[in-house]
Design an enzyme around this catalytic site. Structure first.
Site, mmCIF file in Angstrom:
data_model
loop_
_atom_site.group_PDB
_atom_site.id
_atom_site.type_symbol
_atom_site.label_atom_id
_atom_site.label_comp_id
_atom_site.label_asym_id
_atom_site.label_seq_id
_atom_site.Cartn_x
_atom_site.Cartn_y
_atom_site.Cartn_z
ATOM 1 N N GLU A 146 6.911 -14.417 -11.209
ATOM 2 C CA GLU A 146 6.387 -13.854 -10.899
ATOM 3 C C GLU A 146 5.898 -12.346 -12.110
ATOM 4 O O GLU A 146 5.066 -12.375 -12.549
ATOM 5 C CB GLU A 146 7.180 -12.273 -10.246
ATOM 6 C CG GLU A 146 8.438 -12.529 -10.441
ATOM 7 C CD GLU A 146 9.403 -11.443 -9.270
ATOM 8 O OE1 GLU A 146 8.824 -11.478 -7.624
ATOM 9 O OE2 GLU A 146 10.507 -11.173 -9.453
ATOM 10 N N LYS A 166 5.486 -4.829 -4.413
ATOM 11 C CA LYS A 166 7.471 -4.573 -3.724
ATOM 12 C C LYS A 166 7.429 -3.668 -2.360
ATOM 13 O O LYS A 166 5.985 -3.043 -1.693
ATOM 14 C CB LYS A 166 8.016 -3.669 -4.467
ATOM 15 C CG LYS A 166 9.346 -3.142 -4.755
ATOM 16 C CD LYS A 166 10.183 -2.056 -5.609
ATOM 17 C CE LYS A 166 11.368 -2.709 -5.990
ATOM 18 N NZ LYS A 166 11.578 -4.002 -6.344
ATOM 19 N N ARG A 203 3.631 -0.637 -4.347
ATOM 20 C CA ARG A 203 3.568 -0.626 -3.314
ATOM 21 C C ARG A 203 1.757 -1.687 -2.875
ATOM 22 O O ARG A 203 2.255 -1.928 -2.660
ATOM 23 C CB ARG A 203 3.532 0.214 -2.363
ATOM 24 C CG ARG A 203 4.845 1.062 -2.650
ATOM 25 C CD ARG A 203 4.813 1.955 -1.218
ATOM 26 N NE ARG A 203 4.368 1.484 -0.244
ATOM 27 C CZ ARG A 203 5.683 0.910 0.897
ATOM 28 N NH1 ARG A 203 6.505 1.270 0.008
ATOM 29 N NH2 ARG A 203 5.169 0.110 2.275
ATOM 30 N N LYS A 257 11.803 -15.044 -11.259
ATOM 31 C CA LYS A 257 11.570 -14.361 -11.954
ATOM 32 C C LYS A 257 10.813 -14.428 -13.518
ATOM 33 O O LYS A 257 9.828 -13.648 -14.167
ATOM 34 C CB LYS A 257 12.656 -13.628 -13.054
ATOM 35 C CG LYS A 257 13.908 -12.502 -12.229
ATOM 36 C CD LYS A 257 13.491 -11.091 -12.085
ATOM 37 C CE LYS A 257 13.023 -11.522 -10.784
ATOM 38 N NZ LYS A 257 13.815 -10.860 -9.176
ATOM 39 N N HIS A 306 16.935 -37.691 -8.685
ATOM 40 C CA HIS A 306 16.070 -37.789 -8.153
ATOM 41 C C HIS A 306 14.538 -37.430 -7.740
ATOM 42 O O HIS A 306 14.063 -37.351 -6.574
ATOM 43 C CB HIS A 306 16.624 -37.363 -6.095
ATOM 44 C CG HIS A 306 18.762 -37.738 -6.528
ATOM 45 N ND1 HIS A 306 18.189 -38.876 -5.979
ATOM 46 C CD2 HIS A 306 19.257 -37.254 -6.184
ATOM 47 C CE1 HIS A 306 20.246 -38.830 -5.812
ATOM 48 N NE2 HIS A 306 20.729 -38.094 -6.142
ATOM 49 N N GLU A 362 17.194 -18.099 -8.705
ATOM 50 C CA GLU A 362 16.107 -16.501 -8.838
ATOM 51 C C GLU A 362 15.570 -16.205 -10.569
ATOM 52 O O GLU A 362 14.481 -15.694 -10.808
ATOM 53 C CB GLU A 362 17.365 -15.508 -9.093
ATOM 54 C CG GLU A 362 17.509 -14.710 -9.062
ATOM 55 C CD GLU A 362 16.146 -12.835 -8.611
ATOM 56 O OE1 GLU A 362 15.258 -13.730 -8.282
ATOM 57 O OE2 GLU A 362 16.024 -12.146 -9.102
ATOM 58 N N TRP A 383 -2.942 -2.971 -1.998
ATOM 59 C CA TRP A 383 -2.963 -3.704 -1.596
ATOM 60 C C TRP A 383 -3.912 -4.413 -1.452
ATOM 61 O O TRP A 383 -3.232 -4.419 0.442
ATOM 62 C CB TRP A 383 -1.352 -4.816 -1.853
ATOM 63 C CG TRP A 383 -0.638 -5.802 -2.483
ATOM 64 C CD1 TRP A 383 -0.741 -6.191 -3.182
ATOM 65 C CD2 TRP A 383 -1.262 -6.841 -1.218
ATOM 66 N NE1 TRP A 383 -0.357 -7.494 -2.823
ATOM 67 C CE2 TRP A 383 -0.743 -7.831 -1.747
ATOM 68 C CE3 TRP A 383 -0.896 -6.990 0.326
ATOM 69 C CZ2 TRP A 383 -0.082 -9.096 -1.163
ATOM 70 C CZ3 TRP A 383 -1.057 -7.915 0.996
ATOM 71 C CH2 TRP A 383 -0.821 -9.319 -0.023
ATOM 72 N N CYS A 429 0.887 -1.104 0.168
ATOM 73 C CA CYS A 429 -0.689 -0.009 -0.392
ATOM 74 C C CYS A 429 0.786 1.154 -0.116
ATOM 75 O O CYS A 429 1.827 1.026 0.705
ATOM 76 C CB CYS A 429 -1.563 -0.249 0.968
ATOM 77 S SG CYS A 429 -2.086 -0.974 1.075
ATOM 78 N N ASN A 483 -1.783 1.998 5.996
ATOM 79 C CA ASN A 483 -0.885 0.977 5.744
ATOM 80 C C ASN A 483 -1.079 0.388 6.641
ATOM 81 O O ASN A 483 0.016 0.205 7.402
ATOM 82 C CB ASN A 483 -0.198 1.435 4.690
ATOM 83 C CG ASN A 483 0.771 0.443 4.074
ATOM 84 O OD1 ASN A 483 0.710 -0.795 4.026
ATOM 85 N ND2 ASN A 483 2.419 1.004 4.756
ATOM 86 N N GLY A 484 -1.078 -1.402 6.539
ATOM 87 C CA GLY A 484 -0.785 -2.278 7.595
ATOM 88 C C GLY A 484 -1.456 -3.476 7.617
ATOM 89 O O GLY A 484 -2.154 -3.084 6.837
HETATM 90 C C1 F6R Z 1 11.136 -10.268 -6.199
HETATM 91 C C2 F6R Z 1 11.660 -9.763 -4.994
HETATM 92 C C3 F6R Z 1 10.788 -10.081 -4.272
HETATM 93 C C4 F6R Z 1 11.988 -9.491 -2.967
HETATM 94 C C5 F6R Z 1 10.978 -9.736 -1.612
HETATM 95 C C6 F6R Z 1 12.366 -8.869 -0.156
HETATM 96 O O1 F6R Z 1 11.451 -9.858 -7.928
HETATM 97 O O2 F6R Z 1 11.550 -8.352 -5.704
HETATM 98 O O3 F6R Z 1 11.420 -11.149 -3.723
HETATM 99 O O4 F6R Z 1 12.916 -9.421 -2.987
HETATM 100 O O5 F6R Z 1 9.911 -9.398 -1.402
HETATM 101 O O6 F6R Z 1 12.717 -7.646 -0.844
HETATM 102 P P1 F6R Z 1 13.477 -6.548 -0.033
HETATM 103 O O7 F6R Z 1 14.390 -6.625 -1.198
HETATM 104 O O8 F6R Z 1 12.994 -5.259 -0.146
HETATM 105 O O9 F6R Z 1 13.694 -6.715 1.388
#
Ligand code: F6R
Length: 606
Positions: free
Chosen positions: A486, A601, A27, A483, A502, A479, A76, A2, A102-103
């Site tokens: 997501e 994010k 966010r 990617k 396995h 990773e 969010w 949020c 937010n929270g």
């Molecule tokens: C994936 C992504 C998330 C963040 C995770 C940690 O592309 O961005 O998996 O890496 O939420 O976020 P931070 O680095 O802000 O603690």
């Protein structure tokens, strides 16, 4: 999660808030709203819309809101579907009080029951709305006092911002969720992230848990939850507004992938000794006081942590492991004063990472953050910080921050290796020279975009995909798979290559492509044997291989070549084609690359 933006001052408040909201839309983006006060005493006006901010923007074009004070929110959803009613701001029935939050208010159910019984009418399904009614109940002309009285009754996390038509003020408080004050000349802002403030001011104050702030015509007043004055430093943000712009790129993610060579340069600047034999990090590391290293983080940051732990163990010969923060915080881990806990985070606000780090501190560990955002909560809660210097990352899928994390963790592993004496001069120099040359290698890796665009349909049309790697590149495989999942919504799983036989090999079919990292020269024969096992079962294999490898084509269906670098540095080069593969697959599928569904994010709720 949020995004909040609020403004009080002489500019058109709704436009300022909308400009800020666009910049923190990463966010959360399932609904958005804005409330505006045109003059003291007059009822508030507001608009809220389900969907992305653009939907709200269109509504505002049809129905402009004018005023000197505005509160905005991009959501969010946690409690209640993303619809117009559950969108913030929540506004009282008489239109005099507005709130954005937010929270999570954990005890909202009993509070709602009590408030309902005393005549309050709830319109939304959100937890946030109880705070609005609690303030309404307590308000007797002093908005800050009413907010304090309301917050004394709630349990949970909040960044909450309120305005009342009787007070010509914006009042806010934080506990766990971030909130930053922006200072101007006769104008002030509040925002979840400094990114929202960059077009307007770079003078900021990061609020701390328990702070209550009043923005008024006379300036900013800071108190605690008991009303006692508190002082917080004003800081100057060294990011500029342009770094948070798309700069002609189609997506922020693509821009941020392309920025990686310069991100590495910035992360290295001033951190290597003149004779290139050691890293200079300004840390007072006493390696003999450390028995063990635990790297803790979430998501992409945890995969960077996986590479970091492998490098620390290999170069410093100190046992090192990575722990996903959401598990570590509850796992009763063996941690003591001889444990170094490294928290890795882009935002410094990820609630799991914060909680795991606090737990480590409580048990006496020394803590170090590898972190991008200055002034973030994590930066204040650790013994030492190494900044990533990656600049604002706007794409929800992390790319350049990951690259900066790898750079800084590699420097740290080298420093620790030098400090323990287990890393000799020659290897240290080789690795540091390799790091300095890395931006050029990344430029070449980026040049594979055309080739990757041709390969993307294999992943875009896949039922599922498997990502495989060995050694330091097991984390790279994880990773790469994350990617793809997501941003393209194609299912993908990652495994250490040797684990295939396995179990996961049962999944191999032509429409389950395998992306295999095959740059490890030392275990090259093992890798090619694994690839042959896949090919023998009609597996479609895309290999990421080192330039000059003439043999690989015999073992893979398709090959993407990357510059040959030291294997310990290869995660940095190898991740680039994986980022591009995810990007091009998502574009081919028409996905919203920068704002993928269900994500946000900076995950500030559990
Ligand atoms: C994936 C992504 C998330 C963040 C995770 C940690 O592309 O961005 O998996 O890496 O939420 O976020 P931070 O680095 O802000 O603690």
């Amino acid at each position: 999660m949020c995004g909040i933006v609020a403004y009080l001052g002489g500019r058109p408040a709704a436009s300022v808030v909308m400009e800020g909201l666009r910049r923190v839309a990463y966010r959360g983006y399932d609904s958005a709203g804005v409330a505006v006060a045109s003059e003291a005493g007059a009822p508030l006006e507001w608009l809220k819309r389900a969907g992305k901010i653009s939907v709200l923007e269109e509504a505002l074009e049809r129905t402009p809101l004018a005023g000197y004070l505005a509160l905005g929110h991009t959501r969010w959803a946690t409690h209640g579907r993303p619809d117009d009613v559950n969108a913030h701001p929540h506004v009282s029935e008489d239109g005099r009080l507005a709130l954005v939050h937010n929270g999570i208010i954990e005890n909202y159910l009993p509070l709602r029951e009590r408030l309902r019984a005393s005549g309050h009418h709830f319109r939304s399904q959100t937890d946030s709305e109880v705070v609005l009614h609690l303030i309404e109940e307590a308000f007797q002309g002093d908005l800050a006092a009413a907010l304090r009285a309301a917050l004394a009754q709630v349990r949970g996390s909040y960044a909450v911002v309120v305005a009342h038509t009787d007070s010509a003020e914006v009042v806010a408080a934080r506990h766990t969720s971030p909130l930053v004050v922006g200072h101007g000349d006769g104008e002030q802002w509040l925002a979840s992230d400094v990114t929202a403030l960059l077009p307007f001011t770079r003078h900021v104050t990061h609020l701390q848990d328990g702070d209550v702030v009043v923005l008024g015509r006379g300036g900013v007043r800071l108190t605690d939850l008991q009303g006692r004055e508190v002082e917080r430093p004003r800081e100057l943000v060294d990011w500029d507004a342009e770094t948070a712009e798309k700069d002609g790129y189609e997506h922020f993610m693509l821009k941020e992938i392309a920025e990686q060579p310069s991100v590495v340069r910035r992360a290295l600047a001033g951190r290597i000794t003149d004779d290139a034999s050691d890293a200079e990090l300004g840390l007072s590391l006493e390696p003999h006081a450390i028995d063990r290293v635990i790297v803790t983080a979430a998501g992409t940051a945890s995969y960077a942590g996986g590479v970091g732990a492998a490098l620390i163990e290999s170069l410093a010969r100190v046992p090192a492991s990575v722990e996903v923060a959401s598990e570590m915080r509850y796992r009763d881990p063996v941690i003591d004063a001889r444990t170094l806990v490294i928290a890795v985070s882009q935002s410094g606000e990820t609630v799991d990472t914060l909680a795991a780090t606090r737990e480590a501190r409580r048990r006496g560990a020394r803590t170090l953050a590898v972190l991008n955002v200055k002034g973030s909560t994590l930066s204040r809660e650790v013994d030492d910080v190494l900044y990533l210097r990656a600049g604002p990352e706007v794409g929800v899928a992390s790319t350049k921050a990951y690259m900066a994390m790898l750079t800084v963790l590699t420097l740290l592993a080298i420093r620790m290796g030098r400090a323990t004496g287990s890393l000799d001069d020659t290897l240290a120099k080789r690795l540091l020279d390799g790091l300095v040359a890395l931006p050029q290698a990344l430029e070449s890796a980026l040049a594979s975009r055309e080739r990757i665009r041709d390969l993307a349909p294999h992943l875009a049309g896949a039922r599922s995909a498997l990502y495989l790697g060995r050694g330091v590149n097991v984390s790279t495989a994880f990773e790469g798979a994350l990617k793809l999942k997501e941003i393209s919504y194609v299912h993908a799983e990652a495994y250490p290559m040797g684990e295939m036989k396995h179990g996961p090999i049962a999944l191999i079919e032509p429409d389950v492509p395998v992306v295999a990292i095959a740059t490890d020269a030392e275990r090259y024969d093992k890798t090619t044997s694994s690839l042959q096992e896949l090919r023998a079962r009609d597996g479609f294999v895309i290999a990421i291989a080192s330039e000059g490898d003439d043999e690989i084509e015999a073992h893979a269906s398709e090959v993407v070549f990357v510059p040959r670098v030291d294997e310990l540095l290869s995660p940095m080069v190898n991740v680039v084609p994986l980022q591009l593969l995810a990007y091009e697959s998502a574009v081919a599928l028409g996905r919203d690359v920068d704002q993928p569904r269900n994500l946000a994010k900076s995950v500030t709720v559990e």
